[in-house]
Scaffold this active site. Sequence first.
Site, PDB file in Angstrom:
ATOM      1  N   THR A 418      44.957  42.931  42.000  1.00  0.00           N
ATOM      2  CA  THR A 418      45.558  41.714  41.449  1.00  0.00           C
ATOM      3  C   THR A 418      46.967  41.423  41.983  1.00  0.00           C
ATOM      4  O   THR A 418      47.554  42.201  42.695  1.00  0.00           O
ATOM      5  CB  THR A 418      45.528  41.807  39.901  1.00  0.00           C
ATOM      6  OG1 THR A 418      44.221  42.159  39.472  1.00  0.00           O
ATOM      7  CG2 THR A 418      45.957  40.554  39.215  1.00  0.00           C
ATOM      8  N   THR A 436      43.663  37.128  40.637  1.00  0.00           N
ATOM      9  CA  THR A 436      42.933  38.349  40.973  1.00  0.00           C
ATOM     10  C   THR A 436      41.587  38.079  41.638  1.00  0.00           C
ATOM     11  O   THR A 436      41.006  37.000  41.458  1.00  0.00           O
ATOM     12  CB  THR A 436      42.680  39.157  39.666  1.00  0.00           C
ATOM     13  OG1 THR A 436      42.118  40.417  39.988  1.00  0.00           O
ATOM     14  CG2 THR A 436      41.758  38.430  38.710  1.00  0.00           C
ATOM     15  N   GLU A 438      39.897  41.059  41.257  1.00  0.00           N
ATOM     16  CA  GLU A 438      39.593  42.317  40.565  1.00  0.00           C
ATOM     17  C   GLU A 438      39.878  43.522  41.442  1.00  0.00           C
ATOM     18  O   GLU A 438      41.010  43.751  41.774  1.00  0.00           O
ATOM     19  CB  GLU A 438      38.143  42.329  40.034  1.00  0.00           C
ATOM     20  CG  GLU A 438      38.012  43.035  38.687  1.00  0.00           C
ATOM     21  CD  GLU A 438      38.443  44.493  38.661  1.00  0.00           C
ATOM     22  OE1 GLU A 438      39.465  44.771  38.003  1.00  0.00           O
ATOM     23  OE2 GLU A 438      37.765  45.337  39.238  1.00  0.00           O
ATOM     24  N   GLU A 455      34.764  40.361  39.501  1.00  0.00           N
ATOM     25  CA  GLU A 455      35.353  40.317  38.149  1.00  0.00           C
ATOM     26  C   GLU A 455      34.392  40.709  37.040  1.00  0.00           C
ATOM     27  O   GLU A 455      34.805  41.155  35.973  1.00  0.00           O
ATOM     28  CB  GLU A 455      35.890  38.903  37.875  1.00  0.00           C
ATOM     29  CG  GLU A 455      37.139  38.884  37.023  1.00  0.00           C
ATOM     30  CD  GLU A 455      38.321  39.498  37.749  1.00  0.00           C
ATOM     31  OE1 GLU A 455      38.917  40.427  37.185  1.00  0.00           O
ATOM     32  OE2 GLU A 455      38.637  39.074  38.877  1.00  0.00           O
ATOM     33  N   SER A 482      40.014  40.476  30.232  1.00  0.00           N
ATOM     34  CA  SER A 482      41.017  40.793  31.248  1.00  0.00           C
ATOM     35  C   SER A 482      42.172  41.553  30.611  1.00  0.00           C
ATOM     36  O   SER A 482      42.348  41.529  29.394  1.00  0.00           O
ATOM     37  CB  SER A 482      41.529  39.489  31.854  1.00  0.00           C
ATOM     38  OG  SER A 482      42.612  39.729  32.709  1.00  0.00           O
ATOM     39  N   GLY A 503      47.616  45.615  38.225  1.00  0.00           N
ATOM     40  CA  GLY A 503      47.536  47.027  37.820  1.00  0.00           C
ATOM     41  C   GLY A 503      46.390  47.378  36.906  1.00  0.00           C
ATOM     42  O   GLY A 503      46.479  48.375  36.185  1.00  0.00           O
TER      43      GLY A 503
END
Length: 596
Positions: A418, A436, A438, A455, A482, A503
Amino acid sequence: MRLLLASLVLSVAPCLAGMSVAQQVADEVQPEGAGAGAVSTSAAVAAALKAKEAGRAVEAQNWMVAAANPLAVEAGAQVLRDGGTAADALVAVQLVLGLVEPQSSGLGGGAFLVWYDADSGELTTLDGRETAPLAATPTLFQDDAGKPLSFFDAVVGGRSVGVPGTPALLAEAHSKWGRAAWDSLFAEAITLAENGFEVSPRLAAMVAQDAIRLFRFEATRDYFFPGGQRIRPGERLKNAAYADTLRRFAQEGAAPFYTGDIAADIVTTVRQAEGNPGVMAAVDLAIYRVKQRDAVCAPYRGFEVCGMGPPSSGALTVGQILRLLAPYDIGEMGPDSAEAWRLIGDASRLAFADRGRYMADSDYVPVPVKGLLDAGYLAERAELLKRDTALPDVEAGEPDFDHARAWGDDASIELPSTSHVSIVDRFGNVASMTTTIENAFGSRLMVRGFLLNNELTDFSFASHEDGRPIANRVEPGKRPRSSMAPTIVMKNGAPVLAVGSPGGSRIIGYVAKTIIAHLDWGLDVQAAIDMPHLVNRFGAFDVEVGTAAMDLLPDLEAMGFEMAPQVLVSGLHAISLGETLQGGADPRREGIALGE
Ligand code: GLY
């Protein structure tokens, strides 16, 4: 602080195109923090990199942009310099990020935007999260016996790809809050894609590390391994397919991604992914919508910490952590106090327990948003922290909830990835967007010059626990939960801080730490970002190796915490708004803050 990317997972086979990948990696993996990577030479960028190296916040009067790559920041800066809004700049930044940092975000992914509108004085959010295809079921990530797949068996290929939201989000943000001509925002990204950009050390190292997976699909292999040779730092890389896609986007808006030929290519690529096809159909793209949602805010020491509500767990979990700490004088204890970190660590564990039980896409399952941030509920939970040692056991609480709450605990796997962008424009608008695909390089499938996300693996692979459904299980058309926590902190109705990070599920800890360091410990944004990480999600205390945080390890261990020293690669980008604008960029990544 110098961290080694080398300690990220290195699961590459020994041989590739006649070369030892392990050898290639060994001599090339760069020190993280070498944001100093030779990616741009402009004087402003050089000054910004120098400030970051010196741990100094960048100051400006009118506008500021902070993001993960200097080329993307420069594109946004030019838009802001020319009088564009933060929404305009956001488009330019994202388009370049999708080219120069393709492993983290792009047109094949999704994003959340928290927006402060200077004209109305209001805060709102746009949810551009990927969605599950209508044919997806709760067993999507299970084998025939109902056993959850291993993470990368699920990730690599079409099965993990959700309907991308980023193109629609960019178009929506621009139509709501943009001033610049839409097509003017594409010039820099198209030029870089056509003429080539310098491959950054981070991108080159990550390609080397992920070689086996990137090699699985032809389009991806041809792009990252032109002529069979992996891309190298400093090398000029062109992406003609991406330039063509950008031209279409500039001329036709987001429509081709959802109903046109680009949509058709996405569907074909997903459904025909060898070894792991997905179930996405044309209708899934055609019905995709960006959702505008209210920001979720938690009061903290006279501020309002506002961010993205469900389907993100970001604002709720960051908000819970801060609210659980409110009765304790963390400010007085200071950042070197093990007691302060005991409180932060166990507050995080309590919040993560609630996150695992209750947080998911609220359009599909009832999420007790109000109950989870209720003052009485959190005051009661905060009492649990009145002790000297680590909590032996942590369980989800029982927030006020007007629906059934017999949920099982989530079992999703989130690995770091991300990118985050913070922008303030000359009009006073503020954008905080986390974006992102993912996992690094997403599904590893590439279409028209951009990577498709994975994702859907942010859903829980297990659908039930002890006979109880898991809130974040896969369902048709649902958005996976998320951890992204794009945040804007408000004081007396005005924005004072924009912050966020990549992260995986550690995003929540990185953002909470930076807010605490800034608000409680009075550090400027750069110092708050630089401060070493200690993150506790599920019990083990992650401690950033090679930093002063290791000094706290013995005391925290003595308190009963399991300690887990490791490399922690956040990518925090923050801007504080006071008499001046101050910007900070994470030394663990390649970005900068730039302003005038
Ligand atoms: N895939 C990262 C997140 O949404 O939290």
